[in-house]
Design a protein around this motif. Sequence first.
Motif, short mmCIF file in Angstrom:
data_model
loop_
_atom_site.label_atom_id
_atom_site.label_comp_id
_atom_site.label_asym_id
_atom_site.label_seq_id
_atom_site.Cartn_x
_atom_site.Cartn_y
_atom_site.Cartn_z
N GLY A 16 0.82 -1.21 0.00
CA GLY A 16 0.00 0.00 0.00
C GLY A 16 0.85 1.25 0.00
N HIS A 17 2.04 1.16 -0.60
CA HIS A 17 3.00 2.28 -0.54
C HIS A 17 2.58 3.48 -1.38
N THR A 18 1.62 3.30 -2.29
CA THR A 18 1.15 4.44 -3.08
C THR A 18 -0.02 5.15 -2.41
N GLY A 19 -0.53 4.59 -1.34
CA GLY A 19 -1.63 5.22 -0.62
C GLY A 19 -1.16 6.39 0.24
N PHE A 20 -2.09 6.97 0.96
CA PHE A 20 -1.79 8.18 1.74
C PHE A 20 -0.75 7.91 2.84
N LYS A 21 -1.08 7.06 3.80
CA LYS A 21 -0.11 6.76 4.87
C LYS A 21 1.09 6.00 4.34
N GLY A 22 0.86 5.08 3.41
CA GLY A 22 1.96 4.30 2.86
C GLY A 22 2.99 5.13 2.15
N SER A 23 2.55 6.19 1.46
CA SER A 23 3.50 7.04 0.74
C SER A 23 4.34 7.87 1.69
N HIS A 49 -0.43 11.56 -3.46
CA HIS A 49 0.81 11.99 -2.83
C HIS A 49 2.04 11.28 -3.37
N PHE A 50 1.95 9.98 -3.54
CA PHE A 50 3.09 9.20 -4.00
C PHE A 50 3.63 9.74 -5.32
N LYS A 51 2.75 10.12 -6.21
CA LYS A 51 3.15 10.59 -7.53
C LYS A 51 3.66 12.02 -7.49
N VAL A 52 2.90 12.93 -6.87
CA VAL A 52 3.27 14.34 -6.92
C VAL A 52 4.55 14.62 -6.13
N SER A 53 4.83 13.81 -5.11
CA SER A 53 6.06 14.00 -4.33
C SER A 53 7.22 13.15 -4.84
N LYS A 54 7.02 12.46 -5.96
CA LYS A 54 8.08 11.68 -6.63
C LYS A 54 8.72 10.67 -5.67
N ILE A 55 7.89 10.02 -4.88
CA ILE A 55 8.39 9.09 -3.87
C ILE A 55 8.87 7.79 -4.50
N GLY A 56 8.40 7.49 -5.70
CA GLY A 56 8.80 6.25 -6.36
C GLY A 56 10.23 6.22 -6.84
N LEU A 57 10.89 7.38 -6.89
CA LEU A 57 12.28 7.42 -7.34
C LEU A 57 13.20 6.74 -6.33
N ARG A 189 -2.92 0.12 15.45
CA ARG A 189 -4.25 0.69 15.26
C ARG A 189 -4.18 2.21 15.43
N ALA A 190 -4.55 2.93 14.40
CA ALA A 190 -4.55 4.39 14.46
C ALA A 190 -5.72 4.89 13.63
N GLY A 191 -6.10 6.14 13.86
CA GLY A 191 -7.20 6.71 13.10
C GLY A 191 -7.18 8.21 13.14
N ASN A 192 -8.14 8.82 12.43
CA ASN A 192 -8.26 10.27 12.38
C ASN A 192 -6.95 10.92 11.91
N VAL A 193 -6.34 10.27 10.93
CA VAL A 193 -5.04 10.72 10.42
C VAL A 193 -5.26 11.75 9.31
N ILE A 194 -4.57 12.87 9.43
CA ILE A 194 -4.67 13.92 8.42
C ILE A 194 -3.26 14.34 8.00
N GLY A 195 -3.16 14.92 6.82
CA GLY A 195 -1.86 15.35 6.33
C GLY A 195 -1.92 15.68 4.86
N GLY A 196 -0.88 16.28 4.35
CA GLY A 196 -0.82 16.63 2.94
C GLY A 196 -0.85 15.41 2.04
N GLY A 197 -1.48 15.54 0.90
CA GLY A 197 -1.46 14.47 -0.09
C GLY A 197 -2.60 13.50 -0.03
#
Length: 367
Positions: A16-23, A49-57, A189-197
Amino acid sequence: MINLKIFKNSRVIVTGHTGFKGSWLTAWLKHLGAEVMGISLNPPSNPYHFKVSKIGLGIKNFKVDIRNRKKLEKKIVNFKPDFIFHLAAQSLVPISYKKPTLTWQTNVFGTLNILLSIKKLKNKCNVVIITSDKCYFNKEMKNGYKETDILGGKDPYSTSKASAELLVKSFTNSFFLNSNNNIRITTARAGNVIGGGDWANFRIIPDCVRSWSKNKKAKLRNPSATRPWQHVLEAVGGYLCLAINLKFKKNLHGQSFNFGPNISKEYSVLKLVKTMSKQWKNVSWEKAPLSTKKFYESELLRLNCNKAEKVLKWKNILEFEETIEMVTSWYRSFYYNPDNINQITKKQIKKYQTLAVERGCSWARLF
């Protein structure tokens, strides 16, 4: 001293590395010098987020559906990971009503495929399986849920996550109890997570920034609902802290941990939006008509995180206003200077890590 230096040159799988928390987790692991392999499908949102922040490089990228056990097992066994963070999931409550079969197949049988795959590993591996705060049977209680409280759910998503937790416990007891076993497993277990992307539908901040970027009013489904909001780096930091401790403390094998802010630090959806509006000019909002709310949403969901603080020496370190400033500045940067957004992601990771050390989190040290 147990610290983040352990990830340098370590082989790490993030599903799930392309998802929000995963990225965000993948970006942080890259910063730490880990050799990362990502296993994921494309996220359902665009942009992401994964794409716009170029995390795949600079990482190994594989498009694999975790429901396909043969392909998944081959990737995991061949990579010989030191750590695995399993985040791949169908993570939206509204979608779980529309696609319950997909939700159960991904969240339960996908997790089973992870467990079956690591069973084939010959090397030592520390596995953190991320579920959700929604795995608890929510009675709208004011006291935060402890790791020992009853699991369950009122919707397909929540129930699938509770089922995944039971699956992990059963599998650990059945196949990984030997003290000499190479595999150690925990759940987080976590929840109510917010952040950029985060651009997922039916989430308050993505809904707001999408509307505001087009000079439209944001529609709030449940403005009075309160949540213990936490920045994505708080939760991801908890996962890293747990993985580090798991490597050195075999007694953590088979345990579960909650990650969230102090239950006294809760704020309503309306308070969240008003705080964001101080940093985003000329914005407005309104309560969505009741007819647009087509699925069950809890009014109150709290986690008791005393165990993580006591055992792992982990804690949330950001104040509410700091969290909202980081979130809002990320989105503002994206909409007004998108070419620089990868640098914003890196700067926020470095800033958070520095603050964590300054505020007493010894696990966040690099040296």
